[in-house]
Each structure stands twice: as C-alpha cells, then as structure tokens.
Design an enzyme around this catalytic site. Structure first.
Site, PDB file in Angstrom:
ATOM      1  N   ASP A 142      10.725  29.537  15.250  1.00 28.59           N
ATOM      2  CA  ASP A 142      10.956  30.266  13.867  1.00 28.59           C
ATOM      3  C   ASP A 142       9.633  30.042  13.149  1.00 28.59           C
ATOM      4  O   ASP A 142       9.440  28.818  12.592  1.00 28.59           O
ATOM      5  CB  ASP A 142      12.013  29.485  13.319  1.00 28.59           C
ATOM      6  CG  ASP A 142      13.518  29.707  14.158  1.00 28.59           C
ATOM      7  OD1 ASP A 142      13.443  30.620  14.929  1.00 28.59           O
ATOM      8  OD2 ASP A 142      14.386  28.838  13.998  1.00 28.59           O
ATOM      9  N   ASP A 165      24.813  35.461  17.036  1.00 25.48           N
ATOM     10  CA  ASP A 165      24.700  34.329  16.054  1.00 25.48           C
ATOM     11  C   ASP A 165      26.095  33.698  15.807  1.00 25.48           C
ATOM     12  O   ASP A 165      26.923  34.626  15.266  1.00 25.48           O
ATOM     13  CB  ASP A 165      23.744  34.684  14.923  1.00 25.48           C
ATOM     14  CG  ASP A 165      22.499  34.890  15.034  1.00 25.48           C
ATOM     15  OD1 ASP A 165      21.962  34.388  15.925  1.00 25.48           O
ATOM     16  OD2 ASP A 165      22.030  35.653  14.201  1.00 25.48           O
TER      17      ASP A 165
END
Length: 257
Positions: A131, A12
């Site tokens: 998500d 990330d």
C-alpha cells in the site's frame, strides 16, 4: 506469445459483506461474498482476490468458513488476505481452498516471515501487498512510501526499494495499491506502478483507482502491470468482466477471452 494479462475483481470483506470505500473509509455495501464471487467466476474473471479489510486493524484472523464457501463455488485462482501473520495462518487458508495468500502488515513488521513462507509453501502462492502513498511534493523526484494497517500507519519505507526487498525474500507476486487513488475512480497511479514493475522480476498487480476501462488499459500499457485489480466498476454493474476483457483485447492486450 506474451503471457495473457489478468483481470482480478477484488472482494473487500467487512463483517461478512463485500464493501467498497473511498480512500479506505466511507463504506458502501456490495453484497454477499459468495454470491459476488460466483458471479465473477461465471463472467470469466481470471482470478479473485478476497481481502478481509478489518482483519489487520481489529487483530483477528480472516474468516476461514467464508473462504471455504467461496473456494467451493469458484474454479479460478483465489487469493486471500487480511490478518495473515504466521505460517499456520497460511496453511489454514490454503487448506480452506485459497490458492495464494496476500501478506501486508506482517511483511513490514516481520520481513523474514515472507522468506519463511516462500520457503515453506513456494513463492507461487505468496503475494506481498504493497500500500503506497506518494510523499514527494510537486516538482520533486517522485517518491512513494509504504503504509500499513489499511493505509493508516506510515512506515518510512520507500515503496520501490521495499518491492525489491520483498521479491528478494521470495514474494512471487506484488499487489500494489495506490492509497492516493483507492476508491477515487481517477485511474491507477501510473508512476508508482511503472516504477515498481520496472524494478522487479515478478508479476505486479495494479490496484487502486479504476473508474473506467481505459484505466485498465493504461495500467498494463503505461504502468507495465501484469494484472489489473478493480472493485467498484464491477461490483455496481457499470461494467462486466467480458466488457473489460474485450476492451483490453481491442487495445492490443493479450487476454484470455
């Protein structure tokens, strides 16, 4: 022989650094992306995923130069996500050395983009990131909803139905992150992983919540995932990729050792 399951460390990246947050906030620095990627390549990771976590929120494209640098150092498949909104964005990333791109927010705002991308570049390089957050109460039939913009924006879309739709449009793989579990180290949300893995014909990558090696095993054995993605347990040295592969193999999972 069954296809080997994959371990995918996730970078990330925020402002040029690998970071790790809890439930997408509360950020901790984990190093330089190129160095981190090299380490995982050397350790025998099956793939690497690079997510520019600020791209969709701050409305800017992924850092092409960094992708080029990582692609120049790693010799395993590289998936790049964050701010991928157009076929030009995809072409730019593939030209920079990415093998696959991960589409999240743009898939929700413009589902036909997934179809267009798959037609143009082939399903094998189109990953749709899902998500999902549980929205059913205790005791109700489990239901999960799609969120976008780094988990900040609810869409009202049912996660399992959405997964089917994305595959129908041409997604070659689904990267499923449980927003409830992300960064918690409490393990994958097996319920949503299994529900989506059972609903689609393409590989599902389980993500969000890995705290130990048993969680990786559960993602495959109980969740039906084809690949498991993790960040913190590898970034901060709790486990290495070989540790994880050996452990999964000892539990009867076909791995590339």
């Amino acid at each position: 022989m069954a296809l080997a399951k994959r371990i995918i460390p996730c970078l990330d990246v925020d402002a040029g650094r690998v970071v790790k947050g809890v439930n997408f906030v509360g950020i901790r620095d984990a190093g330089d992306p190129v160095e981190v990627a090299k380490r995982y390549n050397q350790q025998g990771a099956d793939e690497i995923t690079f997510l520019d976590i600020t791209a969709s929120v701050e409305d800017r494209g992924t850092t092409v130069e960094m992708v080029e640098r990582i692609a120049g150092e790693v010799f395993i498949p590289l998936t790049v996500g964050g701010g991928i909104r157009t076929c030009d964005d995809i072409r730019t990333m593939l030209n920079a050395g990415a093998d696959k791109v991960s589409i999240n927010t743009a898939a929700v705002t413009h589902p036909e983009f997934v179809h267009e991308a798959a037609e143009r570049f082939g399903s094998q390089c189109i990953v749709v990131a899902i998500d999902a957050k549980r929205v059913s109460a205790e005791g109700e039939t489990p239901r999960w909803e799609i969120f976008t913009h780094g988990g900040r924006t609810p869409t009202g879309l049912d996660a399992v139905e959405w997964a089917r739709k994305m595959v129908d449009l041409g997604a070659g793989e689904l990267l499923l992150t449980s927003m409830d579990r992300d960064g918690t180290k409490a393990g994958f949300d097996i319920g949503v992983t299994r529900a989506i893995a059972d609903a689609v014909s393409v590989p599902v990558i389980a993500s969000g919540g890995v705290g130990d090696l048993d969680h990786l095993v559960a993602g495959v054995k109980e969740g039906g995932a084809d690949a498991v993605l993790a960040a913190s347990i590898f970034h901060f040295g709790e486990y290495t990729i070989p540790d994880a592969k050996r452990y999964m193999a000892e539990h009867g999972i076909e791995m590339r050792l």
